[in-house]
Design an enzyme around this catalytic site. Sequence first.
Site, mmCIF file in Angstrom:
data_model
loop_
_atom_site.group_PDB
_atom_site.id
_atom_site.type_symbol
_atom_site.label_atom_id
_atom_site.label_comp_id
_atom_site.label_asym_id
_atom_site.label_seq_id
_atom_site.Cartn_x
_atom_site.Cartn_y
_atom_site.Cartn_z
ATOM 1 N N LYS A 1 2.712 2.212 2.460
ATOM 2 C CA LYS A 1 2.833 2.621 3.694
ATOM 3 C C LYS A 1 3.231 2.342 4.711
ATOM 4 C CE LYS A 1 -1.807 3.839 4.617
ATOM 5 N NZ LYS A 1 -3.396 3.992 5.140
ATOM 6 N N LYS B 1 1.152 -1.490 0.103
ATOM 7 C CA LYS B 1 -0.049 -0.160 -0.266
ATOM 8 C C LYS B 1 0.806 1.261 0.076
ATOM 9 C CE LYS B 1 -2.704 -0.437 3.665
ATOM 10 N NZ LYS B 1 -3.790 -0.612 5.043
#
Length: 132
Positions: A46, A44
């Site tokens: 992240k 993601k």
Amino acid sequence: MKKVITYGTFDLLHWGHVNLLRRAKEMGDYLIVAISSDEFNKLKDKKSYHSFENRKMILEAIRYVDEVIAEESWDQKVHDVVDHNVDVFVMGSDWEGKFDFLKDHCEVVYLPRTVGISTSKIKDDLLEVDNG
Ligand code: C2G
């Protein structure tokens, strides 16, 4: 028992997350949270401040949360919904429409995102303080 599931990273847990968890729980009797693993976070794009284990432990302390499982891939949602006999899938409105394929298996609800707070805002604001 009406079972609800939601997914996320839930890093630096804040009141926007808690708003989501509270409303998700209000939609049933039992809330499962699938929390992104550190490896899935990479997919993601992240990087969470807290590790998976610590984010899991924090979520398990939240009164609205009944069970925490790992989210390790984009493709596990149908399996999770079927496997856990989930009735309602809930996500914040920034994901509006993205998971409608789950409508074949359960109710799909997108809840208004809480305005004014996010994990990245917390990080940016703290950086600003640091830089004076
Ligand atoms: N959220 C919210 N209001 C905010 C911030 C977050 O309602 N101010 C909601 C998001 O919409 C999401 C949940 O809180 O439903 C968790 O947010 P994140 O931890 O940012 O999760 P995300 O990276 O969106 O991961 O497979 C789905 C993904 O794992 C979702």
